[in-house]
Design a protein around this motif. Structure first.
Motif, PDB file in Angstrom:
ATOM      1  N   ASP A 124       0.848  -1.179   0.000  1.00 50.68           N
ATOM      2  CA  ASP A 124       0.000   0.000   0.000  1.00 50.68           C
ATOM      3  C   ASP A 124       0.891   1.240   0.000  1.00 50.68           C
ATOM      4  O   ASP A 124       2.059   1.198   0.375  1.00 50.68           O
ATOM      5  CB  ASP A 124      -1.012  -0.041   1.147  1.00 50.68           C
ATOM      6  CG  ASP A 124      -0.414   0.216   2.512  1.00 50.68           C
ATOM      7  OD1 ASP A 124       0.053   1.341   2.736  1.00 50.68           O
ATOM      8  OD2 ASP A 124      -0.436  -0.700   3.346  1.00 50.68           O
ATOM      9  N   LEU A 125       0.327   2.328  -0.475  1.00 51.51           N
ATOM     10  CA  LEU A 125       1.088   3.557  -0.676  1.00 51.51           C
ATOM     11  C   LEU A 125       1.661   4.087   0.624  1.00 51.51           C
ATOM     12  O   LEU A 125       2.790   4.585   0.661  1.00 51.51           O
ATOM     13  CB  LEU A 125       0.194   4.610  -1.344  1.00 51.51           C
ATOM     14  CG  LEU A 125       0.831   5.926  -1.720  1.00 51.51           C
ATOM     15  CD1 LEU A 125       2.025   5.706  -2.625  1.00 51.51           C
ATOM     16  CD2 LEU A 125      -0.179   6.815  -2.409  1.00 51.51           C
ATOM     17  N   LEU A 126       0.907   3.972   1.706  1.00 45.88           N
ATOM     18  CA  LEU A 126       1.406   4.481   2.974  1.00 45.88           C
ATOM     19  C   LEU A 126       2.573   3.645   3.496  1.00 45.88           C
ATOM     20  O   LEU A 126       3.520   4.184   4.047  1.00 45.88           O
ATOM     21  CB  LEU A 126       0.269   4.545   3.993  1.00 45.88           C
ATOM     22  CG  LEU A 126      -0.862   5.500   3.591  1.00 45.88           C
ATOM     23  CD1 LEU A 126      -1.981   5.456   4.599  1.00 45.88           C
ATOM     24  CD2 LEU A 126      -0.353   6.904   3.391  1.00 45.88           C
ATOM     25  N   ALA A 127       2.493   2.326   3.311  1.00 43.61           N
ATOM     26  CA  ALA A 127       3.616   1.467   3.715  1.00 43.61           C
ATOM     27  C   ALA A 127       4.847   1.788   2.878  1.00 43.61           C
ATOM     28  O   ALA A 127       5.966   1.833   3.391  1.00 43.61           O
ATOM     29  CB  ALA A 127       3.241  -0.010   3.581  1.00 43.61           C
ATOM     30  N   LEU A 128       4.649   2.003   1.588  1.00 42.14           N
ATOM     31  CA  LEU A 128       5.768   2.348   0.713  1.00 42.14           C
ATOM     32  C   LEU A 128       6.376   3.683   1.129  1.00 42.14           C
ATOM     33  O   LEU A 128       7.604   3.818   1.203  1.00 42.14           O
ATOM     34  CB  LEU A 128       5.321   2.401  -0.747  1.00 42.14           C
ATOM     35  CG  LEU A 128       6.381   2.848  -1.751  1.00 42.14           C
ATOM     36  CD1 LEU A 128       7.579   1.904  -1.730  1.00 42.14           C
ATOM     37  CD2 LEU A 128       5.779   2.912  -3.147  1.00 42.14           C
ATOM     38  N   ASP A 129       5.545   4.665   1.424  1.00 39.10           N
ATOM     39  CA  ASP A 129       6.036   5.976   1.835  1.00 39.10           C
ATOM     40  C   ASP A 129       6.836   5.863   3.130  1.00 39.10           C
ATOM     41  O   ASP A 129       7.917   6.459   3.266  1.00 39.10           O
ATOM     42  CB  ASP A 129       4.869   6.946   2.008  1.00 39.10           C
ATOM     43  CG  ASP A 129       5.341   8.338   2.353  1.00 39.10           C
ATOM     44  OD1 ASP A 129       6.071   8.947   1.540  1.00 39.10           O
ATOM     45  OD2 ASP A 129       4.987   8.821   3.449  1.00 39.10           O
ATOM     46  N   TRP A 189      16.192  -3.410  -0.312  1.00 36.44           N
ATOM     47  CA  TRP A 189      15.918  -2.847   0.998  1.00 36.44           C
ATOM     48  C   TRP A 189      14.417  -2.646   1.192  1.00 36.44           C
ATOM     49  O   TRP A 189      13.856  -3.006   2.235  1.00 36.44           O
ATOM     50  CB  TRP A 189      16.672  -1.521   1.136  1.00 36.44           C
ATOM     51  CG  TRP A 189      16.770  -1.023   2.549  1.00 36.44           C
ATOM     52  CD1 TRP A 189      17.833  -1.164   3.380  1.00 36.44           C
ATOM     53  CD2 TRP A 189      15.783  -0.312   3.285  1.00 36.44           C
ATOM     54  NE1 TRP A 189      17.556  -0.584   4.598  1.00 36.44           N
ATOM     55  CE2 TRP A 189      16.300  -0.053   4.565  1.00 36.44           C
ATOM     56  CE3 TRP A 189      14.492   0.131   2.988  1.00 36.44           C
ATOM     57  CZ2 TRP A 189      15.597   0.630   5.547  1.00 36.44           C
ATOM     58  CZ3 TRP A 189      13.778   0.803   3.966  1.00 36.44           C
ATOM     59  CH2 TRP A 189      14.326   1.051   5.227  1.00 36.44           C
ATOM     60  N   LEU A 190      13.752  -2.064   0.184  1.00 40.84           N
ATOM     61  CA  LEU A 190      12.310  -1.810   0.286  1.00 40.84           C
ATOM     62  C   LEU A 190      11.518  -3.106   0.345  1.00 40.84           C
ATOM     63  O   LEU A 190      10.532  -3.202   1.081  1.00 40.84           O
ATOM     64  CB  LEU A 190      11.833  -0.947  -0.896  1.00 40.84           C
ATOM     65  CG  LEU A 190      12.277   0.512  -0.851  1.00 40.84           C
ATOM     66  CD1 LEU A 190      11.947   1.200  -2.168  1.00 40.84           C
ATOM     67  CD2 LEU A 190      11.645   1.242   0.322  1.00 40.84           C
ATOM     68  N   ALA A 191      11.935  -4.115  -0.410  1.00 39.18           N
ATOM     69  CA  ALA A 191      11.232  -5.400  -0.387  1.00 39.18           C
ATOM     70  C   ALA A 191      11.250  -5.978   1.021  1.00 39.18           C
ATOM     71  O   ALA A 191      10.226  -6.449   1.529  1.00 39.18           O
ATOM     72  CB  ALA A 191      11.865  -6.376  -1.372  1.00 39.18           C
ATOM     73  N   ARG A 192      12.420  -5.916   1.661  1.00 39.41           N
ATOM     74  CA  ARG A 192      12.532  -6.438   3.022  1.00 39.41           C
ATOM     75  C   ARG A 192      11.678  -5.612   3.993  1.00 39.41           C
ATOM     76  O   ARG A 192      10.935  -6.160   4.809  1.00 39.41           O
ATOM     77  CB  ARG A 192      13.994  -6.443   3.464  1.00 39.41           C
ATOM     78  CG  ARG A 192      14.206  -7.157   4.794  1.00 39.41           C
ATOM     79  CD  ARG A 192      15.665  -7.194   5.222  1.00 39.41           C
ATOM     80  NE  ARG A 192      16.122  -5.847   5.545  1.00 39.41           N
ATOM     81  CZ  ARG A 192      17.112  -5.214   4.926  1.00 39.41           C
ATOM     82  NH1 ARG A 192      17.770  -5.789   3.955  1.00 39.41           N
ATOM     83  NH2 ARG A 192      17.470  -4.011   5.289  1.00 39.41           N
TER      84      ARG A 192
END
Length: 198
Positions: free
Chosen positions: A125-130, A181-184
């Protein structure tokens, strides 16, 4: 993407900051088409039912940048870097406005297209990505900017390199490391959700 001529954009940005309102009139047609293209690149992956349209995103980003007259515009690259950041904030604000602060409860899903495919079938979700991107930026500011420029700004490797003043090879290395890094981080965020399967 073919960015407008650097010296002209830089000259107009600096003239506008110095108080020349005519410079903004000349600047607008030079940058608005590119801003719309960046918004389109970001919005073509928006989830179904998303209410923010490409033109609205481009317009809102432009308005925010026009309101930022006090920015010490360095050059064209600086302008487009701030465009990517403005789009990121607009999209996150829109996700929050839709009531997606509670993860899993209507959260805006952001597909990671082939450019940022970190794991098969992983659509954070966008918030988790942010949030993950903010953490990455704190750990490695350049990697955070690479993701912001490429993912939110839709810039190519070469364009990102020009904005950051580094080589395309450096951008590719940062891009690969940032995706890992983001995947983890997103995997951990997903596992921490209530009701998430281990």
């Amino acid at each position: 993407m073919s960015l407008p001529p650097a010296p002209e954009i830089t000259r107009l940005l600096q003239a506008w900051r110095a108080g020349d309102d005519g410079a903004l009139d000349q600047l607008t047609p030079l940058v608005y088409g590119e801003l719309h293209r960046l918004a389109h690149a970001r919005m073509r992956h928006a989830e179904p039912g998303h209410t923010l349209q490409t033109t609205a995103l481009a317009n809102e980003a432009f308005v925010r940048l026009v309101d930022a007259r006090r920015v010490d515009w360095q050059d064209r690259a600086h302008f487009f870097a701030l465009c990517a950041r403005a789009m990121r904030h607009i999209l996150v604000d829109a996700a929050r406005a839709r009531g997606s602060l509670k993860r899993g409860g209507g959260a805006a899903v952001v597909p990671f297209d082939e450019q940022l495919a970190v794991t098969p079938g992983s659509d954070p979700d966008l918030l988790a990505l942010d949030e993950a991107l903010a953490q990455l930026s704190a750990a490695d500011p350049r990697q955070g900017r690479v993701v912001e420029l490429r993912y939110f700004g839709g810039l190519s490797v070469e364009e990102t390199a020009a904005v950051l003043g580094v080589s395309p090879q450096t951008v590719m290395r940062d891009w690969k490391l940032a995706k890992l890094w983001l995947a983890r981080a997103l995997r951990h965020a997903n596992q921490a959700r209530p009701g998430a399967s281990p």
